[in-house]
Write an enzyme that holds these catalytic residues in place. Structure first.
Site, PDB file in Angstrom:
ATOM      1  N   MET A 171       2.855  -3.867  28.606  1.00 25.14           N
ATOM      2  CA  MET A 171       2.682  -5.119  29.356  1.00 25.14           C
ATOM      3  C   MET A 171       2.540  -6.328  28.448  1.00 25.14           C
ATOM      4  SD  MET A 171       0.415  -4.302  32.712  1.00 25.14           S
ATOM      5  CE  MET A 171      -0.360  -2.742  32.350  1.00 25.14           C
ATOM      6  N   ASP A 199      -1.477  -7.623  17.482  1.00 23.06           N
ATOM      7  CA  ASP A 199      -1.500  -6.180  17.755  1.00 23.06           C
ATOM      8  C   ASP A 199      -1.866  -5.470  16.445  1.00 23.06           C
ATOM      9  OD1 ASP A 199       0.121  -4.510  20.299  1.00 23.06           O
ATOM     10  OD2 ASP A 199      -0.576  -3.354  18.588  1.00 23.06           O
ATOM     11  N   ASP A 254      -6.759  -6.311  14.828  1.00 17.87           N
ATOM     12  CA  ASP A 254      -7.479  -5.321  15.632  1.00 17.87           C
ATOM     13  C   ASP A 254      -8.520  -6.109  16.432  1.00 17.87           C
ATOM     14  OD1 ASP A 254      -9.379  -3.417  16.554  1.00 17.87           O
ATOM     15  OD2 ASP A 254      -8.740  -2.025  14.990  1.00 17.87           O
ATOM     16  N   VAL A 255      -8.471  -6.016  17.758  1.00 21.80           N
ATOM     17  CA  VAL A 255      -9.339  -6.882  18.587  1.00 21.80           C
ATOM     18  C   VAL A 255     -10.833  -6.614  18.372  1.00 21.80           C
ATOM     19  CG1 VAL A 255      -7.646  -7.365  20.399  1.00 21.80           C
ATOM     20  CG2 VAL A 255      -9.109  -5.320  20.601  1.00 21.80           C
ATOM     21  N   ASN A 261      -5.268  -8.497  26.535  1.00 24.67           N
ATOM     22  CA  ASN A 261      -4.484  -7.398  27.112  1.00 24.67           C
ATOM     23  C   ASN A 261      -4.673  -6.075  26.368  1.00 24.67           C
ATOM     24  OD1 ASN A 261      -1.891  -6.193  28.468  1.00 24.67           O
ATOM     25  ND2 ASN A 261      -1.460  -6.117  26.285  1.00 24.67           N
ATOM     26  N   TYR A 301     -13.476   4.468  30.225  1.00 19.42           N
ATOM     27  CA  TYR A 301     -12.443   3.510  30.670  1.00 19.42           C
ATOM     28  C   TYR A 301     -12.947   2.731  31.881  1.00 19.42           C
ATOM     29  CZ  TYR A 301      -7.720   1.713  31.613  1.00 19.42           C
ATOM     30  OH  TYR A 301      -6.627   0.891  31.806  1.00 19.42           O
ATOM     31  N   LYS A 331     -13.700  -1.276  31.942  1.00 21.09           N
ATOM     32  CA  LYS A 331     -12.894  -2.159  32.792  1.00 21.09           C
ATOM     33  C   LYS A 331     -13.751  -2.864  33.857  1.00 21.09           C
ATOM     34  CE  LYS A 331      -8.862  -1.634  30.783  1.00 21.09           C
ATOM     35  NZ  LYS A 331      -8.216  -2.750  30.070  1.00 21.09           N
ATOM     36  N   THR A 343       4.463   1.764  31.454  1.00 23.46           N
ATOM     37  CA  THR A 343       4.403   1.338  30.048  1.00 23.46           C
ATOM     38  C   THR A 343       4.283   2.598  29.193  1.00 23.46           C
ATOM     39  OG1 THR A 343       2.003   1.303  30.000  1.00 23.46           O
ATOM     40  CG2 THR A 343       3.085  -0.726  30.727  1.00 23.46           C
TER      41      THR A 343
HETATM   42  N1  LIG Z   1      -0.135   0.958  32.204  1.00 20.11           N
HETATM   43  C1  LIG Z   1      -0.943   0.955  33.245  1.00 20.11           C
HETATM   44  O1  LIG Z   1      -0.636   1.575  34.274  1.00 20.11           O
HETATM   45  C2  LIG Z   1      -2.227   0.169  33.215  1.00 20.11           C
HETATM   46  C3  LIG Z   1      -2.978   0.110  34.395  1.00 20.11           C
HETATM   47  C4  LIG Z   1      -4.142  -0.651  34.428  1.00 20.11           C
HETATM   48  C5  LIG Z   1      -4.538  -1.364  33.316  1.00 20.11           C
HETATM   49  N2  LIG Z   1      -3.816  -1.280  32.168  1.00 20.11           N
HETATM   50  C6  LIG Z   1      -4.285  -2.084  31.036  1.00 20.11           C
HETATM   51  O2  LIG Z   1      -3.259  -2.974  30.631  1.00 20.11           O
HETATM   52  C7  LIG Z   1      -3.368  -3.241  29.220  1.00 20.11           C
HETATM   53  C8  LIG Z   1      -2.022  -2.965  28.563  1.00 20.11           C
HETATM   54  O3  LIG Z   1      -1.710  -1.603  28.784  1.00 20.11           O
HETATM   55  P1  LIG Z   1      -0.265  -0.972  28.518  1.00 20.11           P
HETATM   56  O4  LIG Z   1      -0.062   0.017  29.591  1.00 20.11           O
HETATM   57  O5  LIG Z   1       0.726  -2.030  28.251  1.00 20.11           O
HETATM   58  O6  LIG Z   1      -0.627  -0.159  27.169  1.00 20.11           O
HETATM   59  P2  LIG Z   1       0.240   0.228  25.889  1.00 20.11           P
HETATM   60  O7  LIG Z   1      -0.476   1.370  25.242  1.00 20.11           O
HETATM   61  O8  LIG Z   1       1.669   0.438  26.258  1.00 20.11           O
HETATM   62  O9  LIG Z   1       0.108  -1.069  24.984  1.00 20.11           O
HETATM   63  C9  LIG Z   1      -1.154  -1.445  24.471  1.00 20.11           C
HETATM   64  C10 LIG Z   1      -0.978  -2.220  23.181  1.00 20.11           C
HETATM   65  O10 LIG Z   1      -2.306  -2.505  22.701  1.00 20.11           O
HETATM   66  C11 LIG Z   1      -2.318  -2.267  21.291  1.00 20.11           C
HETATM   67  N3  LIG Z   1      -3.675  -1.943  20.848  1.00 20.11           N
HETATM   68  C12 LIG Z   1      -4.356  -0.789  21.043  1.00 20.11           C
HETATM   69  N4  LIG Z   1      -5.552  -0.864  20.426  1.00 20.11           N
HETATM   70  C13 LIG Z   1      -5.625  -2.090  19.841  1.00 20.11           C
HETATM   71  C14 LIG Z   1      -6.611  -2.765  19.092  1.00 20.11           C
HETATM   72  N5  LIG Z   1      -7.768  -2.169  18.743  1.00 20.11           N
HETATM   73  N6  LIG Z   1      -6.359  -4.029  18.675  1.00 20.11           N
HETATM   74  C15 LIG Z   1      -5.186  -4.631  18.990  1.00 20.11           C
HETATM   75  N7  LIG Z   1      -4.200  -4.038  19.682  1.00 20.11           N
HETATM   76  C16 LIG Z   1      -4.428  -2.784  20.115  1.00 20.11           C
HETATM   77  C17 LIG Z   1      -1.345  -1.110  21.083  1.00 20.11           C
HETATM   78  O11 LIG Z   1      -0.893  -1.032  19.738  1.00 20.11           O
HETATM   79  C18 LIG Z   1      -0.255  -1.438  22.091  1.00 20.11           C
HETATM   80  O12 LIG Z   1       0.753  -2.245  21.513  1.00 20.11           O
HETATM   81  C19 LIG Z   1      -4.509  -2.370  28.722  1.00 20.11           C
HETATM   82  O13 LIG Z   1      -5.692  -3.133  28.659  1.00 20.11           O
HETATM   83  C20 LIG Z   1      -4.624  -1.293  29.792  1.00 20.11           C
HETATM   84  O14 LIG Z   1      -5.923  -0.744  29.857  1.00 20.11           O
HETATM   85  C21 LIG Z   1      -2.674  -0.522  32.093  1.00 20.11           C
END
Ligand SMILES: NC(=O)c1ccc[n+]([C@@H]2O[C@H](COP(=O)([O-])OP(=O)(O)OC[C@H]3O[C@@H](n4cnc5c(N)ncnc54)[C@H](O)[C@@H]3O)[C@@H](O)[C@H]2O)c1
Length: 248
Positions: free
Chosen positions: A18, A37, A60-61, A87, A155, A159, A190
């Site tokens: 996302m 990232d 790293d966040v 994000n 988680y 959240k 994703t």
């Molecule tokens: N995919 C879903 O269905 C879904 C549903 C609800 C919420 N979310 C939330 O949406 C957000 C994005 O999720 P996504 O599905 O795109 O995930 P993803 O795993 O595809 O992408 C997440 C990105 O965050 C980066 N990341 C991880 N740890 C990190 C850190 N410590 N510092 C900086 N970057 C870091 C990763 O390298 C990756 O590029 C997340 O917060 C996730 O919890 C996702």
């Protein structure tokens, strides 16, 4: 004039999923975007492909000192920051509550919750300098309800915390014209979702009234709305985007 002209945005976790979709949509809509990232290779390649209105910083966040540097470098290149999309996040271990280790719990909280807090703390002063801004914190439907099928206390806890911190920041910084909202995606296709389930979301579509998972760019539309002036009187609220899943 794009929908996000004049916006300078930081998007974390922007190398894939996302975050990647948001970064592309933001640049297309006229924003200048600082992508961050831990995945330097993909993040840098994406920023390069987006052209002069994008830059990448490895970050790293969980690292507050680097958060400061991200804001300083972003301001130096594009000016004061008026949008933050927190994000970056991980799912972590799927296990029953009594089976979690403290380290597994801590890791999820550090990235999802502490990272979001550090981001807001670092960026709010720049937003105040800019005359205001919009923070979009990415929570989850797991910040609205429990996870039945795939138990994950850390988680869900992290959240829900994002949702609560969002309200606190909205209350504290509304007088500074800083808005803060949370976004609660359901099942979005994703890399995170595919890794945790499969390309069909483990049959999750059956539980969703719209009978499908979402593409990341569908969430970008909501994030852009909250980042833009179109949502100028909306703050402190949770915005669910789940194909109707939590309606039933
Ligand atoms: N995919 C879903 O269905 C879904 C549903 C609800 C919420 N979310 C939330 O949406 C957000 C994005 O999720 P996504 O599905 O795109 O995930 P993803 O795993 O595809 O992408 C997440 C990105 O965050 C980066 N990341 C991880 N740890 C990190 C850190 N410590 N510092 C900086 N970057 C870091 C990763 O390298 C990756 O590029 C997340 O917060 C996730 O919890 C996702």
């Amino acid at each position: 004039m794009g929908r996000l002209s004049g916006k300078v945005a930081i998007i974390t976790g922007a190398a894939q999923g996302m975050g990647e979709a948001h970064a592309k949509a933001f640049v297309e809509a006229g924003a200048k975007v600082i992508l961050t990232d831990v995945n330097e290779k993909d993040g840098q390649a994406l920023a390069d492909s987006l052209g002069e209105n994008a830059m990448f910083i490895k970050h790293d966040v969980r690292d507050g000192a680097v958060w400061k540097a991200v804001v300083e470098q972003g301001e130096a290149k594009f000016g004061t920051i008026n949008v933050l999309v927190n994000n970056a996040g991980i799912i972590g271990t799927i296990a029953h509550t009594v089976d979690f280790t403290q380290a597994e719990y801590q890791l999820v909280c550090d990235i999802n919750q502490l990272g979001t807090y550090l981001g807001m703390q670092a960026v709010i002063p720049s937003m105040i300098k800019a005359g205001g801004g919009s923070i979009v914190n990415i929570s989850s439907i797991a910040g609205m309800i429990a996870c039945m099928g795939s138990p994950n206390l850390a988680y869900v806890g992290s959240k829900f915390a994002v949702r609560g911190m969002t309200k606190q920041v909205a209350a504290e910084y509304g007088p500074n014209n800083v808005r803060c909202n949370s976004v609660h995606p359901g099942y979005i296709l994703t890399p995170m979702m595919v890794a945790a389930t499969d390309e069909n979301g483990g049959g999750a579509g059956d539980m969703i009234p719209l009978k499908r998972l979402a593409a990341p760019k569908e969430v970008s539309q909501l994030v852009m709305f909250l980042a833009s002036e179109e949502s100028s009187f909306i703050t402190g609220m949770e915005h669910v985007i789940d194909g109707g899943m939590t309606a039933c």
